[in-house]
Design an enzyme around this catalytic site. Structure first.
Site, mmCIF file in Angstrom:
data_model
loop_
_atom_site.group_PDB
_atom_site.id
_atom_site.type_symbol
_atom_site.label_atom_id
_atom_site.label_comp_id
_atom_site.label_asym_id
_atom_site.label_seq_id
_atom_site.Cartn_x
_atom_site.Cartn_y
_atom_site.Cartn_z
ATOM 1 N N ASP A 1 -50.235 -23.335 37.549
ATOM 2 C CA ASP A 1 -49.408 -23.269 38.681
ATOM 3 C C ASP A 1 -48.857 -25.067 38.867
ATOM 4 O O ASP A 1 -49.762 -25.900 38.993
ATOM 5 C CB ASP A 1 -50.472 -23.186 39.835
ATOM 6 C CG ASP A 1 -49.636 -23.439 41.264
ATOM 7 O OD1 ASP A 1 -48.392 -23.566 41.436
ATOM 8 O OD2 ASP A 1 -50.430 -23.261 42.251
ATOM 9 N N ALA A 2 -47.597 -25.283 38.887
ATOM 10 C CA ALA A 2 -47.141 -26.741 38.919
ATOM 11 C C ALA A 2 -47.623 -27.085 40.102
ATOM 12 O O ALA A 2 -47.514 -28.513 40.097
ATOM 13 C CB ALA A 2 -45.773 -26.353 38.644
ATOM 14 N N TYR B 1 -26.524 -19.214 51.612
ATOM 15 C CA TYR B 1 -27.090 -20.228 50.516
ATOM 16 C C TYR B 1 -27.125 -21.562 51.200
ATOM 17 O O TYR B 1 -28.041 -22.026 51.711
ATOM 18 C CB TYR B 1 -26.544 -19.951 49.184
ATOM 19 C CG TYR B 1 -27.263 -20.728 48.287
ATOM 20 C CD1 TYR B 1 -28.462 -20.046 47.456
ATOM 21 C CD2 TYR B 1 -27.343 -22.120 47.962
ATOM 22 C CE1 TYR B 1 -29.103 -20.583 46.372
ATOM 23 C CE2 TYR B 1 -28.470 -22.776 47.180
ATOM 24 C CZ TYR B 1 -29.111 -21.897 46.352
ATOM 25 O OH TYR B 1 -30.124 -22.440 45.473
ATOM 26 N N TYR C 1 -28.127 -25.934 43.583
ATOM 27 C CA TYR C 1 -26.879 -25.161 43.911
ATOM 28 C C TYR C 1 -26.157 -25.474 45.223
ATOM 29 O O TYR C 1 -27.035 -25.637 46.176
ATOM 30 C CB TYR C 1 -27.313 -23.612 43.872
ATOM 31 C CG TYR C 1 -26.198 -22.828 43.682
ATOM 32 C CD1 TYR C 1 -25.292 -22.868 42.639
ATOM 33 C CD2 TYR C 1 -25.759 -21.970 44.674
ATOM 34 C CE1 TYR C 1 -24.174 -21.635 42.637
ATOM 35 C CE2 TYR C 1 -24.868 -20.926 44.764
ATOM 36 C CZ TYR C 1 -23.930 -21.117 43.597
ATOM 37 O OH TYR C 1 -22.863 -20.199 43.734
ATOM 38 N N THR D 1 -30.317 -14.584 37.421
ATOM 39 C CA THR D 1 -31.850 -14.882 36.943
ATOM 40 C C THR D 1 -32.621 -14.011 37.594
ATOM 41 O O THR D 1 -32.330 -13.386 38.797
ATOM 42 C CB THR D 1 -32.146 -16.153 36.818
ATOM 43 O OG1 THR D 1 -32.019 -16.556 38.513
ATOM 44 C CG2 THR D 1 -31.100 -16.972 36.232
ATOM 45 N N LYS E 1 -32.682 -27.410 49.006
ATOM 46 C CA LYS E 1 -31.890 -28.051 48.230
ATOM 47 C C LYS E 1 -31.533 -29.588 48.552
ATOM 48 O O LYS E 1 -31.371 -30.275 48.076
ATOM 49 C CB LYS E 1 -30.646 -27.176 47.824
ATOM 50 C CG LYS E 1 -30.866 -26.095 46.903
ATOM 51 C CD LYS E 1 -31.811 -26.356 45.738
ATOM 52 C CE LYS E 1 -32.120 -25.253 44.889
ATOM 53 N NZ LYS E 1 -33.109 -25.344 43.601
HETATM 54 P P1 NAD Z 1 -36.059 -18.406 37.411
HETATM 55 O O1 NAD Z 1 -36.785 -17.359 38.321
HETATM 56 O O2 NAD Z 1 -35.516 -17.670 36.064
HETATM 57 O O3 NAD Z 1 -37.100 -19.478 36.813
HETATM 58 C C1 NAD Z 1 -38.121 -20.164 37.343
HETATM 59 C C2 NAD Z 1 -39.256 -20.619 36.714
HETATM 60 O O4 NAD Z 1 -40.251 -21.269 37.605
HETATM 61 C C3 NAD Z 1 -40.014 -19.723 35.727
HETATM 62 O O5 NAD Z 1 -40.112 -20.592 34.401
HETATM 63 C C4 NAD Z 1 -41.136 -19.603 36.369
HETATM 64 O O6 NAD Z 1 -42.360 -19.387 35.481
HETATM 65 C C5 NAD Z 1 -41.559 -20.925 37.055
HETATM 66 N N1 NAD Z 1 -42.418 -21.105 37.995
HETATM 67 C C6 NAD Z 1 -42.350 -20.236 39.276
HETATM 68 N N2 NAD Z 1 -43.551 -20.619 40.175
HETATM 69 C C7 NAD Z 1 -44.325 -21.641 39.210
HETATM 70 C C8 NAD Z 1 -45.483 -22.259 39.413
HETATM 71 N N3 NAD Z 1 -46.079 -22.319 40.665
HETATM 72 N N4 NAD Z 1 -45.884 -23.121 38.453
HETATM 73 C C9 NAD Z 1 -45.197 -23.170 37.396
HETATM 74 N N5 NAD Z 1 -44.071 -22.630 36.988
HETATM 75 C C10 NAD Z 1 -43.674 -21.842 38.081
HETATM 76 O O7 NAD Z 1 -35.212 -19.277 38.162
HETATM 77 P P2 NAD Z 1 -33.854 -19.897 37.806
HETATM 78 O O8 NAD Z 1 -32.810 -19.302 38.379
HETATM 79 O O9 NAD Z 1 -33.604 -20.316 36.515
HETATM 80 O O10 NAD Z 1 -33.766 -21.284 38.629
HETATM 81 C C11 NAD Z 1 -34.452 -22.248 38.264
HETATM 82 C C12 NAD Z 1 -33.566 -23.518 39.221
HETATM 83 O O11 NAD Z 1 -32.194 -23.441 39.081
HETATM 84 C C13 NAD Z 1 -34.092 -23.266 40.682
HETATM 85 O O12 NAD Z 1 -34.074 -24.828 41.121
HETATM 86 C C14 NAD Z 1 -32.826 -22.808 40.849
HETATM 87 O O13 NAD Z 1 -32.363 -23.121 42.479
HETATM 88 C C15 NAD Z 1 -31.623 -23.595 40.103
HETATM 89 N N6 NAD Z 1 -30.339 -22.865 40.138
HETATM 90 C C16 NAD Z 1 -30.071 -21.736 39.982
HETATM 91 C C17 NAD Z 1 -29.037 -20.872 39.738
HETATM 92 C C18 NAD Z 1 -29.019 -19.498 39.471
HETATM 93 O O14 NAD Z 1 -27.924 -19.021 39.586
HETATM 94 N N7 NAD Z 1 -30.010 -18.878 39.191
HETATM 95 C C19 NAD Z 1 -27.838 -21.752 40.159
HETATM 96 C C20 NAD Z 1 -28.220 -23.137 40.160
HETATM 97 C C21 NAD Z 1 -29.294 -23.942 40.607
#
Ligand code: NAD
Length: 400
Positions: free
Chosen positions: A110-111, A234, A224, A275, A243
């Site tokens: 847990d981060a 959003y 985002y 995702t 954000k």
């Molecule tokens: P994702 O769900 O694919 O990845 C989330 C990651 O966080 C995973 O590796 C998961 O294991 C980890 N995680 C979750 N809870 C955790 C915890 N308590 N301890 C440790 N690790 C933990 O999500 P994503 O879409 O890749 O999003 C990642 C970032 O990118 C976010 O900040 C999101 O807002 C941002 N983002 C996403 C998009 C999109 O369209 N998907 C666009 C722009 C920005």
């Protein structure tokens, strides 16, 4: 175990390990076609098991020869459960990186917990001395505050007024109208507590205090913004407040890092992609499908690993940064181009539940989601038994 997709409410409840192996191999092959660059020597990726974090760590290892420390929170397999896609991504990404001669270490933990920070700090100290980059790519629905032990749950809601829009269901490929009630003041605060910058700040301050950040250290957190169409849910919604908080945190951390290690903190605004995290945001999947169509037609579409390669190669470690007035890196500028948004708006205006599968590339969109969970690959026999127990022999992950 025979593994067929188990999807409900745009959440995948299982994963196919051999399909995940294929998914990682495909990304690896594509990354190997892209130019290498001089990047960080050692990076810690928080949230590196899926989505943008996975893309980041594969890309940094393969294209910049970066040593990788990956922290994620994933389900391990049990007697009758496959384990999550992120768990198997960790297994096969590590395999690919090691084959490429990259030093890599995976932690499950847990981060948000102090003990996780402490264990990773010890690992950094013992193995590398210092790190050059920390990427914060975490997406979570809840967070236990390490100081108070109170657990906060985030909400994906609008603020002020209710919001109606189409919900695209990945399993049934249907579109239906949904209304989202506005968030309460507590829900807004709790979402900021979970997805805002507080935890990122704790990480940076902790690692700095323990002298684990190298000179010129960089950190970036993914953010985002998105267009008018998704603004209500959003950027003007609860997640948008989080954000904003993470972006404000970047400015504070930037000052701290400049003064201490001549380093930098930033946010990088990435494009909308499907995702695990984005699939469950109301309205976003339908927008995402329309965006996929338009950006593909215009030759601008990028999957996460390609997008992240451009961010690091051109911007964070390159000499063609696209920055906005608030100092954010903007690889999402392509998504927000006027011609792209005009075409997306025109397309979405024609979409109804009856014609959605004709007008939107729903097959491709669903395929991308399936692939992230190891399904839909022609190379894999989904009727064949998967021997999870023998695959577990490949696992080299430390659970904190
Ligand atoms: P994702 O769900 O694919 O990845 C989330 C990651 O966080 C995973 O590796 C998961 O294991 C980890 N995680 C979750 N809870 C955790 C915890 N308590 N301890 C440790 N690790 C933990 O999500 P994503 O879409 O890749 O999003 C990642 C970032 O990118 C976010 O900040 C999101 O807002 C941002 N983002 C996403 C998009 C999109 O369209 N998907 C666009 C722009 C920005």
């Amino acid at each position: 175990m025979i593994i067929q997709p188990l999807i409900k409410m745009n959440v995948a409840f299982n994963a196919h390990p051999l399909g995940i192996k294929q998914y990682i191999e495909n990304q690896t092959n594509e990354l190997k076609q892209l130019p290498n660059f001089a990047g960080p020597k050692t990076a810690l990726v928080i949230g590196g098991s899926t989505g943008y974090g996975l893309a980041t760590r594969l890309m940094l290892g393969l294209n910049a020869n970066t040593n990788i420390i990956n922290l994620s929170y994933e389900n391990e397999p049990t007697a009758n459960r496959t384990g999550s896609a992120g768990f198997w991504n960790n297994v096969f990404a590590a395999q690919v990186l090691k084959e490429a001669g990259i030093q890599t270490k995976d932690f499950l933990g847990d981060a948000f917990a102090d003990e996780t920070r402490a264990r990773i700090a010890t690992y950094i100290k013992d193995t590398y001395g210092k790190i050059d980059l920390l990427v914060y790519s975490l997406a979570s629905g809840r967070r236990k505050d390490p100081k108070t032990s109170v657990t906060y749950t985030s909400a994906l809601k609008s603020i002020g007024e209710s919001l109606s829009g189409y919900y695209f269901d990945i399993k049934t490929k249907t579109l239906s109208e949904k209304t989202i009630e506005p968030a309460s003041a507590d829900e807004i605060d709790n979402t900021v507590k979970v997805m805002g910058g507080e935890d990122w700040q704790l990480w940076i301050e902790f690692l700095l205090e323990h002298d684990l950040l190298a000179e010129n250290f960089q950190t970036t957190a993914y953010s985002y913004i998105g267009p008018e169409m998704t603004k209500g849910i959003y950027r003007d919604g609860t997640i948008g407040k989080a954000k904003e908080h993470i972006e404000a945190t970047a400015h504070q951390l930037d000052q701290l890092l400049q003064a201490s290690v001549s380093g930098h903190a930033s946010t990088s605004v990435c494009k909308a992609v499907i995702t695990r995290a984005s699939a469950v945001i109301p309205i976003v999947p339908m927008y995402g499908a329309a965006l996929l169509q338009v950006m593909s037609d215009m030759g601008l579409e990028e999957l996460p690993h390609i997008h992240i390669h451009r961010l690091f190669h051109d911007m964070l470690y390159g000499n063609a940064p696209v920055l906005d007035e608030a100092g954010r890196y903007r690889p999402d500028a392509w998504e927000l181009r006027d011609d792209v948004q005009k075409a997306v708006t025109e397309l979405v205006a024609q979409v109804t539940p009856e014609n959605a599968n004709d007008l939107l590339p729903t097959d491709t969109f669903v395929q991308l989601f399936l692939e992230q969970n190891g399904f839909g690959f022609p190379e894999i026999d989904y009727d064949a038994d998967v021997d999870i127990e023998s695959l577990m022999k490949l696992v080299d992950i430390e659970v904190i």
